[in-house]
Design a protein around this motif. Sequence first.
Motif, PDB file in Angstrom:
ATOM      1  N   GLY A  65     -14.367 -12.094 -10.877  1.00 25.31           N
ATOM      2  CA  GLY A  65     -15.344 -11.167 -10.317  1.00 25.31           C
ATOM      3  C   GLY A  65     -15.146  -9.760 -10.846  1.00 25.31           C
ATOM      4  O   GLY A  65     -14.678  -9.555 -11.957  1.00 25.31           O
ATOM      5  N   ASP A  66     -15.484  -8.760 -10.022  1.00 21.81           N
ATOM      6  CA  ASP A  66     -15.338  -7.371 -10.476  1.00 21.81           C
ATOM      7  C   ASP A  66     -14.400  -6.559  -9.596  1.00 21.81           C
ATOM      8  O   ASP A  66     -14.428  -5.345  -9.606  1.00 21.81           O
ATOM      9  N   GLY A  67     -13.562  -7.200  -8.819  1.00 25.70           N
ATOM     10  CA  GLY A  67     -12.589  -6.492  -7.996  1.00 25.70           C
ATOM     11  C   GLY A  67     -12.940  -6.446  -6.533  1.00 25.70           C
ATOM     12  O   GLY A  67     -12.070  -6.365  -5.687  1.00 25.70           O
ATOM     13  N   GLY A  68     -14.208  -6.498  -6.168  1.00 22.74           N
ATOM     14  CA  GLY A  68     -14.605  -6.476  -4.764  1.00 22.74           C
ATOM     15  C   GLY A  68     -14.981  -7.847  -4.240  1.00 22.74           C
ATOM     16  O   GLY A  68     -15.417  -7.991  -3.108  1.00 22.74           O
ATOM     17  N   ASP A  69     -14.818  -8.850  -5.075  1.00 22.99           N
ATOM     18  CA  ASP A  69     -15.213 -10.207  -4.718  1.00 22.99           C
ATOM     19  C   ASP A  69     -14.119 -10.948  -3.975  1.00 22.99           C
ATOM     20  O   ASP A  69     -12.938 -10.692  -4.189  1.00 22.99           O
ATOM     21  N   PRO A  70     -14.515 -11.924  -3.131  1.00 16.12           N
ATOM     22  CA  PRO A  70     -13.503 -12.814  -2.571  1.00 16.12           C
ATOM     23  C   PRO A  70     -13.008 -13.768  -3.666  1.00 16.12           C
ATOM     24  O   PRO A  70     -13.801 -14.448  -4.295  1.00 16.12           O
ATOM     25  N   VAL A  71     -11.721 -13.728  -3.929  1.00 16.15           N
ATOM     26  CA  VAL A  71     -11.133 -14.586  -4.953  1.00 16.15           C
ATOM     27  C   VAL A  71     -10.046 -15.430  -4.294  1.00 16.15           C
ATOM     28  O   VAL A  71      -9.218 -14.930  -3.558  1.00 16.15           O
ATOM     29  N   ASN A  72     -10.095 -16.718  -4.559  1.00 23.10           N
ATOM     30  CA  ASN A  72      -9.130 -17.664  -4.019  1.00 23.10           C
ATOM     31  C   ASN A  72      -8.376 -18.239  -5.208  1.00 23.10           C
ATOM     32  O   ASN A  72      -8.856 -19.151  -5.864  1.00 23.10           O
TER      33      ASN A  72
ATOM     34  N   ARG B 251     -22.592  -3.845  -5.514  1.00 21.13           N
ATOM     35  CA  ARG B 251     -21.497  -4.666  -6.029  1.00 21.13           C
ATOM     36  C   ARG B 251     -20.640  -5.110  -4.866  1.00 21.13           C
ATOM     37  O   ARG B 251     -20.497  -4.354  -3.927  1.00 21.13           O
ATOM     38  N   PRO B 252     -20.080  -6.285  -4.886  1.00 20.76           N
ATOM     39  CA  PRO B 252     -20.180  -7.305  -5.928  1.00 20.76           C
ATOM     40  C   PRO B 252     -21.365  -8.230  -5.680  1.00 20.76           C
ATOM     41  O   PRO B 252     -21.631  -8.633  -4.565  1.00 20.76           O
ATOM     42  N   GLN B 253     -22.071  -8.554  -6.715  1.00 19.65           N
ATOM     43  CA  GLN B 253     -23.149  -9.543  -6.636  1.00 19.65           C
ATOM     44  C   GLN B 253     -23.238 -10.255  -7.970  1.00 19.65           C
ATOM     45  O   GLN B 253     -22.850  -9.711  -8.990  1.00 19.65           O
ATOM     46  N   HIS B 254     -23.701 -11.479  -7.912  1.00 19.61           N
ATOM     47  CA  HIS B 254     -23.724 -12.338  -9.103  1.00 19.61           C
ATOM     48  C   HIS B 254     -24.981 -13.190  -9.095  1.00 19.61           C
ATOM     49  O   HIS B 254     -25.614 -13.374  -8.067  1.00 19.61           O
ATOM     50  N   GLY B 255     -25.310 -13.737 -10.247  1.00 14.96           N
ATOM     51  CA  GLY B 255     -26.336 -14.753 -10.337  1.00 14.96           C
ATOM     52  C   GLY B 255     -25.683 -16.112 -10.149  1.00 14.96           C
ATOM     53  O   GLY B 255     -24.777 -16.480 -10.897  1.00 14.96           O
TER      54      GLY B 255
ATOM     55  N   PRO C 238      -7.466 -18.599  -8.843  1.00 14.81           N
ATOM     56  CA  PRO C 238      -8.232 -18.233 -10.036  1.00 14.81           C
ATOM     57  C   PRO C 238      -9.742 -18.374  -9.828  1.00 14.81           C
ATOM     58  O   PRO C 238     -10.497 -18.278 -10.776  1.00 14.81           O
ATOM     59  N   ASN C 239     -10.185 -18.605  -8.590  1.00  9.48           N
ATOM     60  CA  ASN C 239     -11.588 -18.905  -8.345  1.00  9.48           C
ATOM     61  C   ASN C 239     -12.343 -17.783  -7.641  1.00  9.48           C
ATOM     62  O   ASN C 239     -11.871 -17.222  -6.655  1.00  9.48           O
ATOM     63  N   LEU C 240     -13.515 -17.489  -8.161  1.00  8.86           N
ATOM     64  CA  LEU C 240     -14.452 -16.564  -7.548  1.00  8.86           C
ATOM     65  C   LEU C 240     -15.275 -17.355  -6.545  1.00  8.86           C
ATOM     66  O   LEU C 240     -15.843 -18.391  -6.883  1.00  8.86           O
ATOM     67  N   GLU C 241     -15.374 -16.869  -5.314  1.00  8.37           N
ATOM     68  CA  GLU C 241     -16.121 -17.567  -4.276  1.00  8.37           C
ATOM     69  C   GLU C 241     -17.508 -16.965  -4.091  1.00  8.37           C
ATOM     70  O   GLU C 241     -17.686 -15.746  -4.169  1.00  8.37           O
ATOM     71  N   PHE C 242     -18.480 -17.814  -3.823  1.00  9.15           N
ATOM     72  CA  PHE C 242     -19.832 -17.390  -3.483  1.00  9.15           C
ATOM     73  C   PHE C 242     -19.763 -16.576  -2.188  1.00  9.15           C
ATOM     74  O   PHE C 242     -19.177 -17.017  -1.205  1.00  9.15           O
ATOM     75  N   ASN C 243     -20.358 -15.387  -2.192  1.00  9.34           N
ATOM     76  CA  ASN C 243     -20.342 -14.519  -1.025  1.00  9.34           C
ATOM     77  C   ASN C 243     -21.779 -14.302  -0.543  1.00  9.34           C
ATOM     78  O   ASN C 243     -22.494 -13.455  -1.081  1.00  9.34           O
TER      79      ASN C 243
END
Length: 174
Positions: A90-97, A132-136, A99-104
Amino acid sequence: RRSSDLNNPGGPALWSTNFGATFDSPPNNQLLYAPTGVGIVSTPVIDVANKFIYVTYATPIPSWVLAKLDLTTGNILGTSTITGQVVGSGDGGDPVNGPNLEFNPRYELQRPGLTLANGRVYIAFGSFGDPRPQHGWVFAYDAGDLSQKAVVCLSPNSWGATIWQSGGGLAVDS
């Protein structure tokens, strides 16, 4: 949430389905606008052959839910909460578990129309006002039992790349 008879414009609703409370607060204080009453915001997709309609809706938690309804009665035949993770930081503000980026779901808006193809319902996400943080994100669910079949994040090690489609569905092929 309400279905009208196109053969009788202005007539009574054919059926109505209530999915409960909506997501009534903005996802964070960075928004330029504050959406209220976020429930169903994308275009549903209809399986004409089997008489099903698929919708997504937001809940107060917040979370996003995929629902399968009987097209003729509006009865809910099944639901699945949309969750997922991909390898990424992610970009630092994401929930990360790990090595995994989680859908928020707090930052994602399910605005693109749903797509039904090859026995799967495809669901894509834009964002709530681009904070931020947001993703497609794109998810694929089995049209029969609503089990998750695939998850893709377009910006797993960054942010952005959200999908809007002007409310239309995703382009697909075989």
